[in-house]
Design a protein around this motif. Structure first.
Motif, PDB file in Angstrom:
ATOM      1  N   PHE A  78     -55.462 -43.517 -22.643  1.00  0.00           N
ATOM      2  CA  PHE A  78     -55.934 -42.617 -23.694  1.00  0.00           C
ATOM      3  C   PHE A  78     -56.424 -41.295 -23.091  1.00  0.00           C
ATOM      4  O   PHE A  78     -56.038 -40.213 -23.542  1.00  0.00           O
ATOM      5  N   GLY A  79     -57.283 -41.375 -22.090  1.00  0.00           N
ATOM      6  CA  GLY A  79     -57.864 -40.168 -21.503  1.00  0.00           C
ATOM      7  C   GLY A  79     -56.817 -39.266 -20.877  1.00  0.00           C
ATOM      8  O   GLY A  79     -56.810 -38.042 -21.091  1.00  0.00           O
ATOM      9  N   ALA A  80     -55.915 -39.848 -20.101  1.00  0.00           N
ATOM     10  CA  ALA A  80     -54.882 -39.048 -19.453  1.00  0.00           C
ATOM     11  C   ALA A  80     -53.945 -38.431 -20.485  1.00  0.00           C
ATOM     12  O   ALA A  80     -53.564 -37.252 -20.374  1.00  0.00           O
ATOM     13  N   SER A  81     -53.583 -39.213 -21.500  1.00  0.00           N
ATOM     14  CA  SER A  81     -52.705 -38.689 -22.546  1.00  0.00           C
ATOM     15  C   SER A  81     -53.379 -37.562 -23.314  1.00  0.00           C
ATOM     16  O   SER A  81     -52.742 -36.560 -23.656  1.00  0.00           O
ATOM     17  N   TYR A  82     -54.659 -37.719 -23.595  1.00  0.00           N
ATOM     18  CA  TYR A  82     -55.405 -36.688 -24.320  1.00  0.00           C
ATOM     19  C   TYR A  82     -55.411 -35.373 -23.538  1.00  0.00           C
ATOM     20  O   TYR A  82     -55.136 -34.301 -24.097  1.00  0.00           O
ATOM     21  N   VAL A  83     -55.682 -35.467 -22.243  1.00  0.00           N
ATOM     22  CA  VAL A  83     -55.703 -34.263 -21.396  1.00  0.00           C
ATOM     23  C   VAL A  83     -54.313 -33.631 -21.318  1.00  0.00           C
ATOM     24  O   VAL A  83     -54.157 -32.414 -21.422  1.00  0.00           O
ATOM     25  N   LEU A  84     -53.292 -34.464 -21.149  1.00  0.00           N
ATOM     26  CA  LEU A  84     -51.931 -33.944 -21.056  1.00  0.00           C
ATOM     27  C   LEU A  84     -51.478 -33.326 -22.382  1.00  0.00           C
ATOM     28  O   LEU A  84     -50.723 -32.351 -22.400  1.00  0.00           O
ATOM     29  N   LEU A  85     -51.956 -33.870 -23.488  1.00  0.00           N
ATOM     30  CA  LEU A  85     -51.643 -33.281 -24.791  1.00  0.00           C
ATOM     31  C   LEU A  85     -52.340 -31.932 -24.975  1.00  0.00           C
ATOM     32  O   LEU A  85     -51.764 -31.008 -25.570  1.00  0.00           O
ATOM     33  N   LEU A  86     -53.553 -31.815 -24.472  1.00  0.00           N
ATOM     34  CA  LEU A  86     -54.233 -30.516 -24.518  1.00  0.00           C
ATOM     35  C   LEU A  86     -53.473 -29.487 -23.682  1.00  0.00           C
ATOM     36  O   LEU A  86     -53.344 -28.316 -24.070  1.00  0.00           O
ATOM     37  N   LEU A  87     -52.979 -29.914 -22.526  1.00  0.00           N
ATOM     38  CA  LEU A  87     -52.159 -29.033 -21.701  1.00  0.00           C
ATOM     39  C   LEU A  87     -50.885 -28.648 -22.442  1.00  0.00           C
ATOM     40  O   LEU A  87     -50.489 -27.473 -22.468  1.00  0.00           O
ATOM     41  N   THR A  88     -50.258 -29.636 -23.064  1.00  0.00           N
ATOM     42  CA  THR A  88     -49.048 -29.380 -23.847  1.00  0.00           C
ATOM     43  C   THR A  88     -49.326 -28.387 -24.970  1.00  0.00           C
ATOM     44  O   THR A  88     -48.536 -27.470 -25.227  1.00  0.00           O
ATOM     45  N   LYS A  89     -50.454 -28.570 -25.630  1.00  0.00           N
ATOM     46  CA  LYS A  89     -50.840 -27.688 -26.735  1.00  0.00           C
ATOM     47  C   LYS A  89     -50.904 -26.231 -26.285  1.00  0.00           C
ATOM     48  O   LYS A  89     -50.467 -25.320 -27.003  1.00  0.00           O
ATOM     49  N   SER A  90     -51.428 -26.010 -25.103  1.00  0.00           N
ATOM     50  CA  SER A  90     -51.537 -24.635 -24.593  1.00  0.00           C
ATOM     51  C   SER A  90     -50.178 -24.039 -24.250  1.00  0.00           C
ATOM     52  O   SER A  90     -50.026 -22.818 -24.196  1.00  0.00           O
ATOM     53  N   LEU A  91     -49.185 -24.908 -24.054  1.00  0.00           N
ATOM     54  CA  LEU A  91     -47.857 -24.438 -23.663  1.00  0.00           C
ATOM     55  C   LEU A  91     -46.926 -24.188 -24.849  1.00  0.00           C
ATOM     56  O   LEU A  91     -45.852 -23.619 -24.681  1.00  0.00           O
ATOM     57  N   VAL A  92     -47.347 -24.650 -26.047  1.00  0.00           N
ATOM     58  CA  VAL A  92     -46.464 -24.522 -27.214  1.00  0.00           C
ATOM     59  C   VAL A  92     -47.116 -23.714 -28.333  1.00  0.00           C
ATOM     60  O   VAL A  92     -46.942 -24.015 -29.513  1.00  0.00           O
ATOM     61  N   GLY A  93     -47.894 -22.732 -27.960  1.00  0.00           N
ATOM     62  CA  GLY A  93     -48.444 -21.833 -28.961  1.00  0.00           C
ATOM     63  C   GLY A  93     -49.767 -22.243 -29.556  1.00  0.00           C
ATOM     64  O   GLY A  93     -50.143 -21.758 -30.624  1.00  0.00           O
ATOM     65  N   GLY A  94     -50.476 -23.160 -28.912  1.00  0.00           N
ATOM     66  CA  GLY A  94     -51.827 -23.499 -29.350  1.00  0.00           C
ATOM     67  C   GLY A  94     -51.917 -24.555 -30.430  1.00  0.00           C
ATOM     68  O   GLY A  94     -53.006 -24.853 -30.911  1.00  0.00           O
ATOM     69  N   THR A  95     -50.802 -25.154 -30.809  1.00  0.00           N
ATOM     70  CA  THR A  95     -50.857 -26.244 -31.784  1.00  0.00           C
ATOM     71  C   THR A  95     -49.735 -27.234 -31.521  1.00  0.00           C
ATOM     72  O   THR A  95     -48.609 -26.850 -31.178  1.00  0.00           O
ATOM     73  N   LEU A  96     -50.062 -28.515 -31.671  1.00  0.00           N
ATOM     74  CA  LEU A  96     -49.071 -29.576 -31.495  1.00  0.00           C
ATOM     75  C   LEU A  96     -48.313 -29.860 -32.787  1.00  0.00           C
ATOM     76  O   LEU A  96     -47.311 -30.568 -32.773  1.00  0.00           O
TER      77      LEU A  96
END
Length: 426
Positions: free
Chosen positions: A371-389
């Motif tokens: 959960f923790g690693a996925s959450y952090v990686l999703l936050l990183l992903t969010k920053s790479l795709v325009g600020g929203t998932l």
């Protein structure tokens, strides 16, 4: 050809067939998840599942296998990257088998994105999860060097490694993406956003059920002693018990034998027995599957009350049932089967709390990490795709088939439904 050479050949043929059965489970996921969601997203679900298999395959080949089984330390493997050699045919069979498990874990994680996640966001996260989340959990438990393996952790085919890990990634995505439009009313009411095709869902569950024999029985690694038949029997009994238990509980609770809940009971029984199928007697497999079917009914309602929108029910089927399946070996593992497959006897067979403690530790640590690693990686992903998932409201209302792919999975049916809605104003 000597008898030993023939046995090796037959074992590897069985493992290849088992890998194909596990790969076929992706077809079950296509039907299950497309049927469990709305018509306007069906093509997106189907296409993304195939994309998932492609991503998982290449990432597992490049780094995933090496992080799991490469020479390294108790935390991570550090060799065998870009695996493969024509001279290593036998090793390639095991590699192919393990690859299909990695793809299943990613498909489970995909459930957290259903009906509102950006395709670009999922594409990035799929690579990161396949490289840095699943392989570490698998190394800890299935590698000879893994620290949980050293403690005697029992997870024969992946209640923790595959199902719980994928579910925790789905939970992280679900929390960050927030509920689908219209799922929860302002007064706390849970609105029904039913899937569009229960027949697809049922057929998907049946395909998964059949594929699970590759998952569980295939994990024996061969045909010697026909132990794979015993594992298959336990798998079948647990699935049957989960189906029946879920049907009767939801019937008693609501007055209706709800079909999707019954189908999830079958899957929960399968998930629950995945860890323990080689460690328990058939009567215990029935109990494990039955409890899996019961808890999935309760869990589905619990997540809705918590306003955690899980369209595919990944958290209940793979997460909660995965926890129970992991713990079940700590209760029901027999001394004989534990000695045969590693680990210690369960609490009900005089093993005390030792094995149960290891199982519980693995649940806490692996769930928290995934959960923790996925959450952090999703936050990183969010920053790479325009600020929203998440797709825009307009795109979500239109449906991901059209907004992400430019065509509907059911062009005529969706257009007719939209025309009907515009005339009625609904």
């Amino acid at each position: 050809m000597s008898g030993d050479e023939a046995l090796v050949l037959v074992d590897n043929l069985w493992l290849t067939v088992a890998a194909v059965l596990v790969l076929l489970m992706q077809g079950g996921f296509i039907l299950l998840e497309a049927g469990s969601t709305r018509m306007k997203n069906a093509g997106h679900i189907a296409g993304k599942t195939i994309f998932t298999v492609g991503v998982a395959s290449l990432v597992f080949w490049a780094v995933g296998y090496g992080f799991i089984y490469g020479e390294g330390n108790a935390i991570i493997g550090l060799s065998n990257f870009f695996y493969g050699s024509a001279a290593d045919g036998i090793g390639s069979v095991d590699f192919f088998f393990q690859l299909t498990f990695a793809a299943i874990a990613l498909t489970i994680a995909f459930g957290g994105f259903a009906e509102r996640g950006k395709l670009a966001a999922y594409a990035i996260f799929a690579v990161l999860f396949s490289a840095f989340v699943y392989p570490l959990v698998a190394h800890w438990i299935w590698s000879d060097q893994g620290w949980l393996a050293d403690l005697g952790k029992q997870d024969f085919a992946g209640s923790t490694v595959v199902h719980l890990t994928g579910a925790m990634a789905a939970l992280a995505a679900t929390i960050l993406l927030k509920p689908r439009l219209g799922k929860y009313g302002k007064n706390g009411k849970v609105n029904d956003l039913s899937g569009h095709n229960q027949v697809y869902t049922a057929l998907g569950v049946l395909i998964l059920w059949v594929g699970w024999f590759g998952f569980n029985a295939g994990s024996t690694g061969g045909l010697d002693g026909a132990f794979f038949g015993f594992v298959a029997l336990n798998t079948q009994l647990a699935a049957g018990a989960g189906t029946i238990a879920a049907l009767f509980l939801v019937w008693a609770m609501s007055g209706k034998a709800d079909v999707p809940t019954t189908l999830n009971g079958a899957l929960a029984g399968l998930v629950a027995i995945t860890a323990s199928c080689a460690f328990v007697d058939p009567w215990a497999a029935v109990v494990i599957g039955m409890i899996g079917g019961l808890i999935v009914v309760v869990s589905m309602r619990m997540f809705d009350k918590l306003k955690i929108d899980d369209p595919i029910f990944a958290l209940s089927v793979h997460g909660v049932a995965g926890v129970w399946g992991t713990l079940s070996t700590g209760f029901f593992a027999t001394p004989e089967l534990a000695a045969l497959n590693g680990g210690r006897a369960g609490l009900f067979y005089g093993g005390g709390f030792d094995q149960l403690g290891v199982q519980a530790l693995s649940v806490v640590v692996c769930a928290a990490f995934a959960f923790g690693a996925s959450y952090v990686l999703l936050l990183l992903t969010k920053s790479l795709v325009g600020g929203t998932l998440r797709v825009t409201e307009e795109e979500e209302i239109l449906g991901l088939d059209m907004s992400e792919h430019g065509s509907y999975g059911y062009p005529e049916n969706v257009q007719q439904e939209q025309e009907r809605s515009s005339k009625t104003g609904s």
